[in-house]
Design a protein around this motif. Structure first.
Motif, PDB file in Angstrom:
ATOM      1  N   ASP A  92      41.855  31.285  41.019  1.00 11.92           N
ATOM      2  CA  ASP A  92      40.570  31.787  40.525  1.00 11.92           C
ATOM      3  C   ASP A  92      40.432  33.281  40.782  1.00 11.92           C
ATOM      4  O   ASP A  92      39.950  34.032  39.926  1.00 11.92           O
ATOM      5  CB  ASP A  92      39.416  31.031  41.190  1.00 11.92           C
ATOM      6  N   TYR A  93      40.838  33.712  41.961  1.00 13.83           N
ATOM      7  CA  TYR A  93      40.715  35.136  42.293  1.00 13.83           C
ATOM      8  C   TYR A  93      41.630  35.979  41.415  1.00 13.83           C
ATOM      9  O   TYR A  93      41.237  37.046  40.926  1.00 13.83           O
ATOM     10  CB  TYR A  93      41.053  35.361  43.767  1.00 13.83           C
TER      11      TYR A  93
ATOM     12  N   THR B 195      40.986  39.850  34.614  1.00 14.19           N
ATOM     13  CA  THR B 195      39.866  40.073  33.698  1.00 14.19           C
ATOM     14  C   THR B 195      39.128  41.361  34.015  1.00 14.19           C
ATOM     15  O   THR B 195      38.721  42.106  33.116  1.00 14.19           O
ATOM     16  CB  THR B 195      38.886  38.890  33.758  1.00 14.19           C
ATOM     17  N   GLN B 196      38.965  41.652  35.298  1.00 10.74           N
ATOM     18  CA  GLN B 196      38.168  42.802  35.720  1.00 10.74           C
ATOM     19  C   GLN B 196      38.986  44.070  35.920  1.00 10.74           C
ATOM     20  O   GLN B 196      38.417  45.124  36.199  1.00 10.74           O
ATOM     21  CB  GLN B 196      37.434  42.467  37.022  1.00 10.74           C
TER      22      GLN B 196
ATOM     23  N   GLU C 213      42.850  35.266  38.393  1.00 15.12           N
ATOM     24  CA  GLU C 213      42.366  35.309  37.014  1.00 15.12           C
ATOM     25  C   GLU C 213      41.202  36.289  36.872  1.00 15.12           C
ATOM     26  O   GLU C 213      41.118  37.034  35.892  1.00 15.12           O
ATOM     27  CB  GLU C 213      41.945  33.909  36.571  1.00 15.12           C
ATOM     28  N   ARG C 214      40.323  36.286  37.858  1.00 19.46           N
ATOM     29  CA  ARG C 214      39.213  37.244  37.843  1.00 19.46           C
ATOM     30  C   ARG C 214      39.730  38.669  37.982  1.00 19.46           C
ATOM     31  O   ARG C 214      39.209  39.598  37.352  1.00 19.46           O
ATOM     32  CB  ARG C 214      38.234  36.910  38.978  1.00 19.46           C
ATOM     33  N   TRP C 215      40.760  38.842  38.792  1.00 17.41           N
ATOM     34  CA  TRP C 215      41.357  40.168  38.991  1.00 17.41           C
ATOM     35  C   TRP C 215      41.896  40.721  37.672  1.00 17.41           C
ATOM     36  O   TRP C 215      41.672  41.884  37.345  1.00 17.41           O
ATOM     37  CB  TRP C 215      42.488  40.053  40.017  1.00 17.41           C
TER      38      TRP C 215
ATOM     39  N   ASP D  77      37.784  44.294  48.069  1.00 16.78           N
ATOM     40  CA  ASP D  77      36.852  43.193  48.311  1.00 16.78           C
ATOM     41  C   ASP D  77      36.747  42.812  49.784  1.00 16.78           C
ATOM     42  O   ASP D  77      35.842  42.058  50.168  1.00 16.78           O
ATOM     43  CB  ASP D  77      37.278  41.965  47.499  1.00 16.78           C
TER      44      ASP D  77
END
Length: 387
Positions: A71-72, A78-79, A74-76, A151
């Motif tokens: 999850d982390y 995307t962002q 995939e978010r990384w 983070d």
């Protein structure tokens, strides 16, 4: 029963005989240690460590580190700012293929160097190449570096394996001038100038495929690289910015190549500044795989005796030829479109090796030409030859 004598946190012995630890976070809320302890002394050491971390500002809330790596990551992706579509696709493929199946369900706080080492070993055991494992390792390291520095979810990056980021890729081949023109002769007339511009202009595939008529200045003998063709599997072709900021550049072509480009423009490109320079017979953009079929690339490189040559090796050839002229590192970087001097240094190193070979050959010729020195004649030798 809880230990009420402690200044920080509490320790309670459970019915199982193990010791449970609880402690207050900076926000005042109670946290529990992720595990219980066999000995009370171990529980006390844990609380002492947590208290010291808080005092030094190094404590990380374990609740925040429960996020799964999948999850982390995939978010990384995307962002992540300014990633090219092709890079995003590559990152997602690498994550799905090489990282998620092994580590995707592991919480960030549970990742360790030993676990990362085991993951890499499993990749290699499962048949992933050293190069593929290195790419996956670099992606994982970059993701976790954000977790550390930005983070503040981890105290340190568990990707600390020496040499795991090195690909040791085989050196790509280069063509001689004779071979470049032999390859051009094997190309359909419509694509000969494309090969020449890629080789002698040191352009990437996406850069040469995205050239428009307005990017070509025949009088000055230059092409301007402003954009690049972006190819992502399953998506339509798009035109985006070059690979890097330095990719926006102006490249001067040798006069003979300018002449070939002029002939190509006259024969195959409409008189419109927006028209693309290199297209298929229908006037549409060409993508890399389609080009290989249009020109029978595999057959062509086999005929000139360079089976397995890739289109990108034309750029490699051009870079090597440019370095052999004695160009400075800064000039090579500008021509190649690189922000970093690392790539240009590779070609300069190759040139220095060639220069050493020349010097060695000259030395052998001198040794052969100079007269044998008589032991009693200390004045004879190289001086007698060059005088």
């Amino acid at each position: 029963m809880a230990d009420k004598r402690r200044r920080f946190g509490s320790i309670r012995k459970r019915e199982s005989g193990r010791y449970q630890v609880r402690y207050p976070g900076p926000d005042g809320l109670l946290r529990s240690a992720p595990d219980t302890f066999v000995r009370k002394s171990d529980a006390e050491r844990f609380l002492t460590m947590i208290e010291a971390q808080m005092m030094r500002g190094e404590w990380v809330d374990p609740v925040r580190t429960e996020i799964r790596l999948k999850d982390y990551a995939e978010r990384w992706i995307t962002q992540r700012p300014n990633l090219r579509p092709r890079t995003v696709a590559l990152y997602r493929w690498t994550l799905t293929k090489h990282i998620t199946p092994y580590l995707g369900g592991v919480p960030l706080g549970k990742l360790s160097t030993a676990l990362v080492r085991e993951w890499r070993a499993n990749l290699l055991t499962d048949g992933v190449s050293v190069s593929g494992a290195a790419k996956a390792y670099r992606l994982l390291r970059a993701v976790l570096m954000t977790a550390v520095n930005e983070d503040e979810l981890l105290r340190k990056n568990p990707c600390r394996i020496s040499g795991a980021d090195q690909e040791r890729a085989a050196e790509r081949p280069t063509l001689t001038l004779h071979e470049v023109f032999a390859l051009v002769d094997e190309m359909p007339d419509r694509y000969r100038a494309l090969v020449l511009v890629a080789a002698f202009g040191c352009l990437r595939w996406g850069e040469v495929a995205a050239l428009q008529r307005k990017d070509v200045d025949l009088e000055a003998g230059v092409v301007r690289v402003r954009q690049s063709l972006v190819e992502v599997r399953g998506e339509p072709l798009t035109v985006g910015p070059p690979k890097s900021r330095a990719g926006r550049r102006q490249v001067t072509l040798p006069p003979a190549i300018v002449s070939a480009v002029a002939d190509h423009l006259a024969a195959y490109v409409v008189d419109d500044p927006e028209a693309f320079v290199f297209t298929g017979s229908t006037g549409r953009l060409i993508w890399r795989g389609n080009f290989n079929q249009l020109v029978s690339w595999s057959d062509a490189v086999t005929k000139i005796g360079r089976r397995g040559l890739h289109f990108h090796d034309l750029r490699h050839t051009g870079n090597t030829l440019a370095a052999s002229t004695g160009a400075s590192l800064r000039d090579l970087m500008a021509r190649m479109g690189h922000d970093s001097p690392a790539a240009a240094l590779i070609y300069q190193h190759a040139t220095s090796q060639s220069d050493r070979a020349i010097a060695d050959a000259l030395g052998a010729a001198i040794d052969k030409a100079r007269p044998r020195q008589d032991p009693d004649d200390g004045a004879a030798g190289v001086g007698a030859v060059v005088s």
